[in-house]
Design a protein around this motif. Structure first.
Motif, mmCIF file in Angstrom:
data_model
loop_
_atom_site.group_PDB
_atom_site.id
_atom_site.type_symbol
_atom_site.label_atom_id
_atom_site.label_comp_id
_atom_site.label_asym_id
_atom_site.label_seq_id
_atom_site.Cartn_x
_atom_site.Cartn_y
_atom_site.Cartn_z
ATOM 1 N N THR A 1 11.617 4.166 -23.841
ATOM 2 C CA THR A 1 10.706 4.434 -22.740
ATOM 3 C C THR A 1 9.754 5.512 -23.242
ATOM 4 O OG1 THR A 1 12.075 6.222 -21.872
ATOM 5 C CG2 THR A 1 12.538 3.993 -21.042
ATOM 6 N N ASP A 2 8.760 5.848 -22.462
ATOM 7 C CA ASP A 2 7.835 6.902 -22.845
ATOM 8 C C ASP A 2 8.581 8.214 -23.088
ATOM 9 O OD1 ASP A 2 5.125 8.049 -23.179
ATOM 10 O OD2 ASP A 2 5.655 9.144 -21.355
ATOM 11 N N THR A 3 9.486 8.560 -22.202
ATOM 12 C CA THR A 3 10.249 9.812 -22.321
ATOM 13 C C THR A 3 11.119 9.823 -23.568
ATOM 14 O OG1 THR A 3 10.286 9.994 -19.912
ATOM 15 C CG2 THR A 3 11.889 11.318 -21.120
ATOM 16 N N ILE A 4 11.780 8.716 -23.852
ATOM 17 C CA ILE A 4 12.651 8.643 -25.026
ATOM 18 C C ILE A 4 11.826 8.687 -26.306
ATOM 19 C CG2 ILE A 4 14.320 7.198 -26.267
ATOM 20 C CD1 ILE A 4 15.369 6.318 -23.485
ATOM 21 N N GLY B 1 19.641 9.396 -38.671
ATOM 22 C CA GLY B 1 20.916 9.975 -38.242
ATOM 23 C C GLY B 1 20.758 11.042 -37.179
ATOM 24 N N VAL B 2 19.867 11.978 -37.416
ATOM 25 C CA VAL B 2 19.661 13.069 -36.457
ATOM 26 C C VAL B 2 19.091 12.532 -35.151
ATOM 27 C CG1 VAL B 2 18.411 15.214 -36.008
ATOM 28 C CG2 VAL B 2 19.438 14.832 -38.250
ATOM 29 N N SER B 3 18.102 11.649 -35.235
ATOM 30 C CA SER B 3 17.510 11.119 -34.005
ATOM 31 C C SER B 3 18.531 10.317 -33.198
ATOM 32 C CB SER B 3 16.272 10.280 -34.307
ATOM 33 O OG SER B 3 16.590 9.144 -35.075
ATOM 34 N N ALA B 4 19.379 9.542 -33.863
ATOM 35 C CA ALA B 4 20.401 8.771 -33.141
ATOM 36 C C ALA B 4 21.345 9.708 -32.378
ATOM 37 C CB ALA B 4 21.191 7.899 -34.107
ATOM 38 N N ARG B 5 21.798 10.758 -33.045
ATOM 39 C CA ARG B 5 22.696 11.711 -32.366
ATOM 40 C C ARG B 5 22.016 12.372 -31.181
ATOM 41 N NH1 ARG B 5 23.981 12.676 -37.588
ATOM 42 N NH2 ARG B 5 22.749 14.595 -37.744
ATOM 43 N N ARG B 6 20.793 12.845 -31.379
ATOM 44 C CA ARG B 6 20.086 13.553 -30.303
ATOM 45 C C ARG B 6 19.771 12.635 -29.124
ATOM 46 N NH1 ARG B 6 21.683 17.300 -32.840
ATOM 47 N NH2 ARG B 6 20.443 18.920 -33.822
ATOM 48 N N LEU B 7 19.347 11.410 -29.405
ATOM 49 C CA LEU B 7 19.020 10.491 -28.313
ATOM 50 C C LEU B 7 20.272 10.100 -27.529
ATOM 51 C CD1 LEU B 7 16.284 8.263 -29.990
ATOM 52 C CD2 LEU B 7 15.970 10.179 -28.418
ATOM 53 N N GLN C 1 22.835 12.053 -27.128
ATOM 54 C CA GLN C 1 23.167 13.245 -26.348
ATOM 55 C C GLN C 1 22.236 13.413 -25.144
ATOM 56 O OE1 GLN C 1 22.779 16.356 -29.263
ATOM 57 N NE2 GLN C 1 24.799 15.986 -30.149
ATOM 58 N N ASP C 2 20.954 13.185 -25.361
ATOM 59 C CA ASP C 2 19.962 13.451 -24.322
ATOM 60 C C ASP C 2 19.821 12.341 -23.288
ATOM 61 O OD1 ASP C 2 19.514 15.765 -25.756
ATOM 62 O OD2 ASP C 2 17.576 15.129 -26.570
ATOM 63 N N PHE C 3 20.129 11.113 -23.659
ATOM 64 C CA PHE C 3 19.957 9.966 -22.755
ATOM 65 C C PHE C 3 21.186 9.064 -22.768
ATOM 66 C CE2 PHE C 3 15.846 11.179 -24.571
ATOM 67 C CZ PHE C 3 15.136 11.494 -23.423
ATOM 68 N N PRO C 4 22.373 9.615 -22.523
ATOM 69 C CA PRO C 4 23.593 8.806 -22.681
ATOM 70 C C PRO C 4 23.658 7.594 -21.759
ATOM 71 C CG PRO C 4 24.090 10.856 -21.541
ATOM 72 C CD PRO C 4 22.664 10.953 -22.020
#
Length: 120
Positions: free
Chosen positions: A15-18, A68-74, A76-79
């Motif tokens: 989405t735009d936010t993600i 790797g980092v983006s997958a973990r953060r996304l 965490q932030d948008f479970p």
């Protein structure tokens, strides 16, 4: 370097936010590598990056960290949004597109990236 990453099974996750959060994370990863994320955009099922990185850095190492980092953060932030799509153990597809921008006008590549159909 022009890079394109897709989520596993080319799911329409963004989405735009993600996408905005993904760009923030990837910009930070590039900074940590001494690289520069010059442009970023995407559609619901893929992202485009235009990055400049030092020749001492292996592209595969930079790509591995970006994914790797983006997958973990996304996650965490948008479970709720990210975890509703079955994807096995991985967020990103294991493959990626990489193209050198040598001999091509950076303006042409930037224009292409900026004209992606960013989701609402």
């Amino acid at each position: 370097m022009h890079l394109v990453f897709t989520p596993k099974y080319r799911r329409k996750l963004f989405t735009d936010t993600i996408l905005t959060r993904c760009e923030e994370v990837m910009r930070k990863v590039c900074e940590d590598f001494g690289a520069e994320l010059r442009d970023f955009n995407g559609e619901t099922d893929h992202v485009h990056l235009l990055a400049r990185y030092p020749s001492r850095i292996a592209l595969s190492r930079l790509v591995g960290s970006l994914k790797g980092v983006s997958a973990r953060r996304l996650h965490q932030d948008f479970p709720t949004h990210i975890n509703k799509y079955p994807r096995g153990e991985h967020f990103w597809s294991p493959s990626y597109y990489a193209s050198s921008c040598e001999g091509t006008s950076l303006a042409v590549v930037k224009d292409y990236i900026e004209n992606q159909k960013h989701p609402d």
